[in-house]
Design an enzyme around this catalytic site. Structure first.
Site, PDB file in Angstrom:
ATOM      1  N   TYR A 117      48.729  35.815  41.142  1.00  0.00           N
ATOM      2  CA  TYR A 117      47.458  35.957  40.413  1.00  0.00           C
ATOM      3  C   TYR A 117      46.391  36.421  41.392  1.00  0.00           C
ATOM      4  O   TYR A 117      46.258  35.880  42.496  1.00  0.00           O
ATOM      5  CB  TYR A 117      47.031  34.609  39.803  1.00  0.00           C
ATOM      6  CG  TYR A 117      45.656  34.651  39.179  1.00  0.00           C
ATOM      7  CD1 TYR A 117      45.492  34.958  37.829  1.00  0.00           C
ATOM      8  CD2 TYR A 117      44.508  34.404  39.939  1.00  0.00           C
ATOM      9  CE1 TYR A 117      44.234  35.022  37.263  1.00  0.00           C
ATOM     10  CE2 TYR A 117      43.250  34.457  39.375  1.00  0.00           C
ATOM     11  CZ  TYR A 117      43.114  34.771  38.032  1.00  0.00           C
ATOM     12  OH  TYR A 117      41.863  34.838  37.474  1.00  0.00           O
ATOM     13  N   GLU A 205      40.742  41.123  36.813  1.00  0.00           N
ATOM     14  CA  GLU A 205      41.815  40.134  36.932  1.00  0.00           C
ATOM     15  C   GLU A 205      43.168  40.812  36.793  1.00  0.00           C
ATOM     16  O   GLU A 205      43.389  41.571  35.839  1.00  0.00           O
ATOM     17  CB  GLU A 205      41.647  39.058  35.854  1.00  0.00           C
ATOM     18  CG  GLU A 205      42.701  37.970  35.891  1.00  0.00           C
ATOM     19  CD  GLU A 205      42.509  36.947  34.781  1.00  0.00           C
ATOM     20  OE1 GLU A 205      41.965  35.874  35.064  1.00  0.00           O
ATOM     21  OE2 GLU A 205      42.901  37.254  33.635  1.00  0.00           O
TER      22      GLU A 205
END
Length: 401
Positions: A117, A205
């Site tokens: 992530y 993101e």
């Protein structure tokens, strides 16, 4: 402005960031054609991903694997037009108007595939951009942060220097990467920050950032939100990427009228001039037991037409049961606001909900006289606390009737 995954990936590739590509489809037949473009042999597999402005699509059924062209057609026909409900959409969900057809990135190879992530956003506490990373990608990062906060890496970024190469190397090392994957990750992170900064993004993101079997680093998914002020000045060309089908209709209408408006879940419609006063007005409504239906700032230079447009938006919200007009006459004159209120009444004949009006400042006495002589069923208030109390009284009466 939020972008779809496919739009975000297209922008990222301009910065040399490897991203898993694909094709957009709005019908089942277009999805099949997209699958054939990706794999002319027709063997697949492919991944079909619903394109909505919300995360959590996978668990909600918005990401599906198809192993044949018939499966592509079947999944696409069911996915397009469905209402997808995720933790980020609320219970009402979002209708899927288009899907993204991609190849399946998970192929076996000599080294294990890993998911990470990575995101960039603004940390309001430090007033700096921050890079957030975790070795536990491909899952809801909020759950990781709650259950294992030590698994989240945070690197503050200097507004003067930007993300430095040594910081990217530190993140890649702490993620457990080595060799060619380490070098590719460092390059990926540096370019990711460059894209974030250049595009005036609020959020960028990548979940997951994928290490492939041959040690490449690619963006398997991407979420990108652009700052509206940046769009208005430096990135007018990106305005064409806006998908109004995904946005709140009243917010879209307000943007056309150049009004600052955010729809909320309450039942008290607020019309205020100045963001600070608007926030204070919403706070005191809450303290009095009410719930604001919106943030609406008509601005310091509000004229009669602007006031009229603001009322149009408030009255289009079926949840609004009471309206509170709270204007401090500094740049804007209170009599202009009063004239706007009278014009709305003249245009639509009446306002179907009670209206509490507090006008203070420049020409407040003149405005009060205009409204008083109009004979309209307005509820006057002098102090803000008094206005909030009268809003609550009007709400109780509206509920009882």
């Amino acid at each position: 402005m939020k972008l779809h995954e496919y739009q975000a990936k297209e922008l990222l590739t301009r910065y040399g960031i490897p991203a898993a590509g694909g094709h957009v489809a709005t019908t089942a037949e277009e999805a099949v054609e997209a699958a054939r473009k990706i794999d002319p042999s027709g063997k697949g597999p492919w991944v079909l991903k619903a394109q909505i402005h919300a995360g959590g699509r996978g668990k909600a059924g918005g990401v599906k694997l198809a192993k044949s062209l018939e499966e592509v057609r079947d999944i696409a026909s069911k996915m397009i037009g469905m209402t997808l409900v995720t933790p980020q959409t609320g219970p009402q969900g979002k209708v899927v108007h288009k899907i993204y057809v991609t190849g399946d990135a998970f192929y076996p190879g000599p080294s294990p595939i890993r998911e990470f992530y990575v995101s960039l956003t603004t940390d309001r506490a430090t007033e700096r951009d921050i890079l957030i990373a975790s070795a536990e990608g491909g899952v809801e990062i909020e759950e990781v942060a709650r259950q294992r906060p030590e698994a989240i890496l945070r690197v503050p970024i200097s507004p003067m220097m930007g993300l430095m190469p040594y910081q990217a190397r530190e993140i890649a090392y702490k993620l457990g990467l080595s060799g060619e994957a380490f070098k590719n990750a460092v390059d990926f992170l540096v370019k990711l920050y460059q894209a974030y900064a250049d595009l005036d993004a609020q959020l960028l993101e990548i979940n997951p950032m994928l290490k492939t079997s041959d040690d490449k680093i690619i963006a398997l998914d991407a979420k990108l939100e652009l700052e509206d002020n940046g769009l208005a000045v430096r990135h007018k060309d990106l305005e064409v990427l806006r998908d109004v089908q995904e946005e709140e209709p009243l917010e879209t209408l307000a943007r056309q009228y150049n009004l600052s408006y955010v729809k909320l879940d309450g039942n008290v419609g607020c019309m205020v001039n100045g963001a600070g006063l608007a926030m204070a007005t919403m706070d005191i409504i809450k303290l009095a037991g009410g719930w604001p239906a919106n943030f609406l700032d008509v601005g310091g230079g509000a004229n009669v037409e602007r006031i009229s447009r603001a009322f149009e938006i408030l009255l289009k919200d079926p949840n609004v049961k009471v309206i509170l007009v709270n204007i401090f006459g500094g740049i804007v004159q209170c009599d202009r606001v009063a004239e706007g209120i009278l014009q709305v009444y003249r245009q639509i004949g009446s306002i179907p909900v009670p209206m509490v009006v507090r006008l203070q400042g420049t020409n407040a006495d003149k405005a009060a006289q205009m409204l008083r002589e109009s004979g309209l069923p307005l509820i006057p208030a002098v102090e803000l606390e008094e206005a909030a109390r009268k809003v609550q009284e009007a709400l109780k009466q509206a509920v009882s009737t």
